[in-house]
Design a protein around this motif. Structure first.
Motif, mmCIF file in Angstrom:
data_model
loop_
_atom_site.group_PDB
_atom_site.id
_atom_site.type_symbol
_atom_site.label_atom_id
_atom_site.label_comp_id
_atom_site.label_asym_id
_atom_site.label_seq_id
_atom_site.Cartn_x
_atom_site.Cartn_y
_atom_site.Cartn_z
ATOM 1 N N LEU A 177 0.812 -1.209 0.000
ATOM 2 C CA LEU A 177 0.000 0.000 0.000
ATOM 3 C C LEU A 177 0.854 1.272 0.000
ATOM 4 N N ALA A 178 0.230 2.373 -0.389
ATOM 5 C CA ALA A 178 0.838 3.704 -0.300
ATOM 6 C C ALA A 178 -0.275 4.692 0.027
ATOM 7 N N VAL A 179 0.100 5.816 0.625
ATOM 8 C CA VAL A 179 -0.876 6.859 0.964
ATOM 9 C C VAL A 179 -1.242 7.635 -0.295
ATOM 10 N N ALA A 180 -2.532 7.930 -0.459
ATOM 11 C CA ALA A 180 -2.990 8.762 -1.576
ATOM 12 C C ALA A 180 -3.844 9.903 -1.035
ATOM 13 N N ILE A 181 -3.530 11.108 -1.472
ATOM 14 C CA ILE A 181 -4.250 12.305 -1.047
ATOM 15 C C ILE A 181 -4.986 12.885 -2.248
ATOM 16 N N ALA A 182 -6.271 13.181 -2.086
ATOM 17 C CA ALA A 182 -7.048 13.803 -3.156
ATOM 18 C C ALA A 182 -7.080 15.312 -2.929
ATOM 19 N N GLN A 183 -6.765 16.070 -3.968
ATOM 20 C CA GLN A 183 -6.686 17.522 -3.874
ATOM 21 C C GLN A 183 -7.504 18.151 -4.996
ATOM 22 N N ASN A 184 -8.249 19.201 -4.650
ATOM 23 C CA ASN A 184 -9.062 19.912 -5.632
ATOM 24 C C ASN A 184 -8.158 20.664 -6.602
ATOM 25 N N VAL A 185 -8.291 20.383 -7.884
ATOM 26 C CA VAL A 185 -7.410 20.959 -8.896
ATOM 27 C C VAL A 185 -7.558 22.476 -9.001
ATOM 28 N N GLN A 200 -7.826 11.675 2.442
ATOM 29 C CA GLN A 200 -6.660 10.801 2.349
ATOM 30 C C GLN A 200 -7.138 9.360 2.423
ATOM 31 N N GLY A 201 -6.517 8.515 1.641
ATOM 32 C CA GLY A 201 -6.844 7.096 1.687
ATOM 33 C C GLY A 201 -5.597 6.290 1.375
ATOM 34 N N PHE A 202 -5.780 5.007 1.146
ATOM 35 C CA PHE A 202 -4.668 4.137 0.779
ATOM 36 C C PHE A 202 -4.939 3.516 -0.582
ATOM 37 N N VAL A 203 -3.883 3.267 -1.313
ATOM 38 C CA VAL A 203 -4.027 2.620 -2.615
ATOM 39 C C VAL A 203 -3.025 1.473 -2.723
ATOM 40 N N ASN A 204 -3.418 0.476 -3.490
ATOM 41 C CA ASN A 204 -2.459 -0.551 -3.888
ATOM 42 C C ASN A 204 -2.223 -0.403 -5.390
ATOM 43 N N ARG A 205 -1.492 -1.290 -5.949
ATOM 44 C CA ARG A 205 -1.148 -1.193 -7.364
ATOM 45 C C ARG A 205 -2.400 -1.150 -8.247
ATOM 46 N N GLU A 206 -3.360 -2.000 -7.933
ATOM 47 C CA GLU A 206 -4.573 -2.075 -8.749
ATOM 48 C C GLU A 206 -5.407 -0.805 -8.631
ATOM 49 N N ALA A 207 -5.480 -0.243 -7.423
ATOM 50 C CA ALA A 207 -6.263 0.979 -7.216
ATOM 51 C C ALA A 207 -5.682 2.147 -8.010
ATOM 52 N N LEU A 208 -4.350 2.274 -7.988
ATOM 53 C CA LEU A 208 -3.709 3.355 -8.732
ATOM 54 C C LEU A 208 -3.890 3.158 -10.235
ATOM 55 N N ASP A 218 6.628 7.295 -2.440
ATOM 56 C CA ASP A 218 5.839 6.497 -1.501
ATOM 57 C C ASP A 218 4.565 7.226 -1.082
ATOM 58 N N SER A 219 4.268 8.318 -1.757
ATOM 59 C CA SER A 219 3.059 9.088 -1.471
ATOM 60 C C SER A 219 2.513 9.617 -2.797
ATOM 61 N N ILE A 220 1.197 9.664 -2.901
ATOM 62 C CA ILE A 220 0.541 9.957 -4.182
ATOM 63 C C ILE A 220 -0.496 11.057 -4.007
ATOM 64 N N ILE A 221 -0.615 11.900 -5.028
ATOM 65 C CA ILE A 221 -1.668 12.916 -5.052
ATOM 66 C C ILE A 221 -2.576 12.655 -6.241
ATOM 67 N N TYR A 222 -3.886 12.617 -5.968
ATOM 68 C CA TYR A 222 -4.890 12.632 -7.019
ATOM 69 C C TYR A 222 -5.352 14.084 -7.157
ATOM 70 N N LEU A 223 -5.020 14.705 -8.256
ATOM 71 C CA LEU A 223 -5.419 16.089 -8.494
ATOM 72 C C LEU A 223 -6.676 16.069 -9.349
ATOM 73 N N GLY A 224 -7.805 16.495 -8.787
ATOM 74 C CA GLY A 224 -9.050 16.340 -9.536
ATOM 75 C C GLY A 224 -10.145 17.301 -9.134
ATOM 76 N N LYS A 225 -11.256 17.144 -9.811
ATOM 77 C CA LYS A 225 -12.434 18.001 -9.597
ATOM 78 C C LYS A 225 -13.543 17.172 -8.956
ATOM 79 N N PRO A 226 -13.962 17.517 -7.731
ATOM 80 C CA PRO A 226 -15.025 16.744 -7.075
ATOM 81 C C PRO A 226 -16.396 17.108 -7.627
ATOM 82 N N ASP A 227 -17.280 16.101 -7.712
ATOM 83 C CA ASP A 227 -18.646 16.351 -8.169
ATOM 84 C C ASP A 227 -19.522 16.936 -7.071
ATOM 85 N N GLY A 228 -19.074 16.816 -5.841
ATOM 86 C CA GLY A 228 -19.858 17.314 -4.713
ATOM 87 C C GLY A 228 -19.033 17.199 -3.453
ATOM 88 N N PRO A 229 -19.665 17.279 -2.265
ATOM 89 C CA PRO A 229 -18.938 17.146 -1.010
ATOM 90 C C PRO A 229 -18.152 15.843 -0.964
#
Length: 280
Positions: free
Chosen positions: A65-73, A81-89, A131-142
């Motif tokens: 696993l690795a830590v993944a952080i979602a950030q509003n673009v 923040q969550g965790f991801v494995n190879r398949e999730a990424l 060893d840490s990942i950022i998902y840079l994206g646009k949320p559809d809501g809360p």
């Protein structure tokens, strides 16, 4: 708490070819873009062939696993923040939806699969140690299950000051703290129109005054260039322009995030073409 744009917010140029953005040694500890541009990646076979070596380079922990952080673009807000494995990424890269690995259920899950509040991923970044990942994206809501915009709304400073008060306070950067303050002044006017009038409230009540101040501050900003004034003066005048313009946005019901989204969508478009499209 938001990741600085100098390290993270590096939207790459569009490309019709499928290929990774290779990091340069000169990047040092800056975040490394995972792929050039999600919308321009070629179909699955090409994508898989290009992404597999990158997945191999991630420093997964002993559980894979690795830590993944979602950030509003657009706002830079850290959403969750969550965790991801190879398949999730890999799934995130191919689906463009923020996907994580549930440690309690031992399965993949996509943010929004129940609430429909997906996080639409524009880009993915790895940190310098991979060893840490950022998902840079646009949320559809809360993003938060509580209905909050982000999962980060408990201020340690506020808790230390007053442990008895259970008040939610989103982790806001400077621009959005200002937007929040203007919004509160607007609400106060509705609740108590005869109350004490701050400068912001006066502007909210007087369209002519507000527009005259925006024109005045914009002119003063231009004069810092024309009259070769120092940088601090330019910064000060720009702050005045931003503040007064944001009061106008509040009156029009437009959020700063909406403005930033418009700017982001123009990145891949010529300024000349964009102006021409307005005329048509």
């Amino acid at each position: 708490m938001a990741i600085p744009y100098s390290n993270c917010f590096q939207l790459p140029k569009s490309s019709s070819k499928c290929g990774l953005v290779r990091s340069r040694k000169s990047l040092g500890c800056r975040a490394v873009p995972v792929y050039a541009c999600l919308k321009n990646l070629d179909p699955a076979p090409c994508l898989e062939a290009k992404v597999d070596p990158l997945l191999d380079s991630v420093k997964w922990d002993d559980k894979g696993l690795a830590v993944a952080i979602a950030q509003n673009v657009d706002t830079g807000a850290v959403l969750m923040q969550g965790f991801v494995n190879r398949e999730a990424l890999s799934t995130t890269i191919s689906s463009k939806k923020a996907t994580f690995y549930s440690r309690s259920r031992s399965t993949l899950w996509t943010k929004g699969e129940t609430s429909m509040n997906f996080i639409n991923v524009c880009d993915v970044f790895l940190d310098c140690d991979r060893d840490s990942i950022i998902y840079l994206g646009k949320p559809d809501g809360p993003t938060c299950h509580t209905g909050s915009e982000t999962c980060y709304y408990t201020s340690v400073n506020e808790v230390v000051k007053n442990p008895q008060v259970d008040d939610n306070k989103l982790a806001l950067t400077t621009l959005y703290s200002l937007e929040s303050t203007i919004s509160k002044r607007k609400e106060e006017l509705s609740e108590n129109p005869d109350g004490k009038k701050s400068w912001t409230k006066r502007l909210l009540l007087d369209d002519k005054l507000l527009c005259s101040k925006i024109r005045e501050e914009a002119d003063e900003l231009c004069r810092t260039l024309e009259e070769n004034e120092d940088q601090s003066r330019t910064a000060s005048e720009m702050a005045d322009v931003l503040y007064h313009a944001m009061v106008l946005l509040s009156l029009k019901g437009v959020k700063v995030e909406d403005v930033l989204q418009v700017l982001r969508l123009r990145f891949a478009q010529s300024g000349v073409e964009e102006k021409s499209s307005r005329k048509s």
